[in-house]
Design a protein around this motif. Structure first.
Motif, PDB file in Angstrom:
ATOM      1  N   ASP A   1       1.484  -1.105   0.230  1.00 20.44           N
ATOM      2  CA  ASP A   1      -0.070   0.163   0.255  1.00 20.44           C
ATOM      3  C   ASP A   1       0.633   1.205  -0.193  1.00 20.44           C
ATOM      4  OD1 ASP A   1      -2.588  -1.828   0.214  1.00 20.44           O
ATOM      5  OD2 ASP A   1      -2.680  -1.212   2.551  1.00 20.44           O
ATOM      6  N   ALA A   2       2.141   1.177   0.607  1.00 25.00           N
ATOM      7  CA  ALA A   2       2.980   2.028   1.130  1.00 25.00           C
ATOM      8  C   ALA A   2       3.799   2.319  -0.509  1.00 25.00           C
ATOM      9  CB  ALA A   2       3.731   2.077   2.189  1.00 25.00           C
ATOM     10  N   LEU A   3       4.375   1.711  -1.233  1.00 25.93           N
ATOM     11  CA  LEU A   3       4.986   1.858  -2.186  1.00 25.93           C
ATOM     12  C   LEU A   3       4.708   2.939  -3.765  1.00 25.93           C
ATOM     13  CD1 LEU A   3       7.084  -1.680  -2.176  1.00 25.93           C
ATOM     14  CD2 LEU A   3       7.907  -0.238  -2.004  1.00 25.93           C
TER      15      LEU A   3
ATOM     16  N   TRP B   1      10.001  -0.131  -8.198  1.00 22.52           N
ATOM     17  CA  TRP B   1      10.031  -0.145  -6.820  1.00 22.52           C
ATOM     18  C   TRP B   1       9.522  -1.449  -6.238  1.00 22.52           C
ATOM     19  CZ3 TRP B   1      14.165   2.839  -5.230  1.00 22.52           C
ATOM     20  CH2 TRP B   1      14.095   4.495  -6.175  1.00 22.52           C
ATOM     21  N   TRP B   2      10.306  -1.695  -4.990  1.00 25.22           N
ATOM     22  CA  TRP B   2      10.008  -2.899  -4.663  1.00 25.22           C
ATOM     23  C   TRP B   2      11.263  -3.448  -3.018  1.00 25.22           C
ATOM     24  CZ3 TRP B   2      14.561  -6.645  -3.880  1.00 25.22           C
ATOM     25  CH2 TRP B   2      15.095  -6.316  -4.428  1.00 25.22           C
ATOM     26  N   ALA B   3      10.549  -3.977  -2.284  1.00 26.16           N
ATOM     27  CA  ALA B   3      10.782  -4.141  -0.839  1.00 26.16           C
ATOM     28  C   ALA B   3      11.174  -5.764  -1.211  1.00 26.16           C
ATOM     29  CB  ALA B   3      10.584  -3.169   0.390  1.00 26.16           C
TER      30      ALA B   3
ATOM     31  N   ALA C   1       8.512 -12.035 -12.957  1.00 23.76           N
ATOM     32  CA  ALA C   1       7.532 -11.563 -14.239  1.00 23.76           C
ATOM     33  C   ALA C   1       6.823 -10.038 -14.029  1.00 23.76           C
ATOM     34  CB  ALA C   1       6.426 -12.690 -14.455  1.00 23.76           C
ATOM     35  N   TRP C   2       6.386 -10.074 -12.573  1.00 23.21           N
ATOM     36  CA  TRP C   2       5.360  -9.104 -12.092  1.00 23.21           C
ATOM     37  C   TRP C   2       6.219  -8.241 -12.445  1.00 23.21           C
ATOM     38  CZ3 TRP C   2       0.609  -8.410 -11.424  1.00 23.21           C
ATOM     39  CH2 TRP C   2       0.128  -7.381 -11.105  1.00 23.21           C
ATOM     40  N   GLY C   3       7.289  -7.868 -11.896  1.00 18.01           N
ATOM     41  CA  GLY C   3       8.742  -6.894 -11.489  1.00 18.01           C
ATOM     42  C   GLY C   3       8.408  -6.037 -13.006  1.00 18.01           C
ATOM     43  N   ARG C   4       8.780  -7.044 -13.879  1.00 14.50           N
ATOM     44  CA  ARG C   4       9.184  -6.396 -15.347  1.00 14.50           C
ATOM     45  C   ARG C   4       7.799  -5.736 -15.405  1.00 14.50           C
ATOM     46  NH1 ARG C   4      11.646 -12.579 -16.354  1.00 14.50           N
ATOM     47  NH2 ARG C   4      14.111 -11.792 -16.330  1.00 14.50           N
ATOM     48  N   THR C   5       6.559  -6.311 -15.163  1.00 15.66           N
ATOM     49  CA  THR C   5       5.558  -5.662 -16.005  1.00 15.66           C
ATOM     50  C   THR C   5       5.390  -4.911 -15.767  1.00 15.66           C
ATOM     51  OG1 THR C   5       3.941  -6.705 -14.453  1.00 15.66           O
ATOM     52  CG2 THR C   5       4.089  -7.716 -16.536  1.00 15.66           C
TER      53      THR C   5
ATOM     54  N   PHE D   1       5.850  -5.469  -4.110  1.00  9.48           N
ATOM     55  CA  PHE D   1       5.693  -4.477  -5.083  1.00  9.48           C
ATOM     56  C   PHE D   1       4.409  -3.837  -4.448  1.00  9.48           C
ATOM     57  CE2 PHE D   1       7.218  -7.456  -7.260  1.00  9.48           C
ATOM     58  CZ  PHE D   1       8.772  -7.373  -7.673  1.00  9.48           C
ATOM     59  N   ALA D   2       4.296  -2.128  -5.511  1.00 10.55           N
ATOM     60  CA  ALA D   2       2.838  -0.971  -5.507  1.00 10.55           C
ATOM     61  C   ALA D   2       1.676  -2.407  -5.221  1.00 10.55           C
ATOM     62  CB  ALA D   2       2.954   0.069  -6.402  1.00 10.55           C
ATOM     63  N   GLY D   3       1.279  -2.669  -4.278  1.00 10.30           N
ATOM     64  CA  GLY D   3      -0.248  -3.328  -5.352  1.00 10.30           C
ATOM     65  C   GLY D   3      -0.005  -4.384  -4.779  1.00 10.30           C
TER      66      GLY D   3
END
Length: 139
Positions: free
Chosen positions: A80-82, A88-90, A123-127, A103-105
């Motif tokens: 919820d915060a990114l 961006w990711w944590a 894969a999600w990060g790439r999209t 990731f965000a959401g």
């Protein structure tokens, strides 16, 4: 026990994460123009890449830890915060057995060494727009 890291610059303006049992264990500001790791964690390899054009050249690394039962709540709070731009990711680990990528959401939780689980997060990060060289969180 959960242990992880977030880049402060990845948080959207106005975002707050408050969890009483989450402990801050390290904060550091590092020039990431050549590598997206803090200076004391760089391996000296020449194939590392730093921040991309739209990212700031200096990042604030925030390392944290806390009890494992916070994992899902923390993952959702980070999701919820990114910031939604730049992918961006944590991430954090849970009991040294699970890896959580946020990731965000959206977040992913998979067993360390689970290649299919990691591949789904990559894969999600790439999209989401994460630069390829920043999809480097390990197993």
């Amino acid at each position: 026990m959960i242990r992880g890291r977030i880049i402060a610059e990845s948080l959207r303006a106005g975002a707050d994460i408050q969890m009483a049992e989450l402990r801050l264990v390290r904060v550091g500001r590092h020039d990431v123009s050549a590598s997206t790791l803090p200076a004391d964690e760089r391996s000296g390899r020449n194939d590392q890449h730093g921040a991309v054009d739209d990212q700031p050249p200096t990042w604030t690394f925030v390392d944290f830890e806390g009890p494992d039962y916070l994992a899902d709540d923390l993952a959702q709070a980070l999701a919820d915060a990114l910031e939604t731009n730049l992918g961006w990711w944590a991430d954090f680990t849970v009991n040294d057995t699970d890896h959580v990528i946020v990731f965000a959401g959206r977040y992913f939780r998979y067993g360390i060494g689970d290649e299919a689980g990691r591949a789904e997060a990559v894969a999600w990060g790439r999209t989401a727009g994460t630069p390829e060289h920043q999809l480097d969180w390990g197993p």
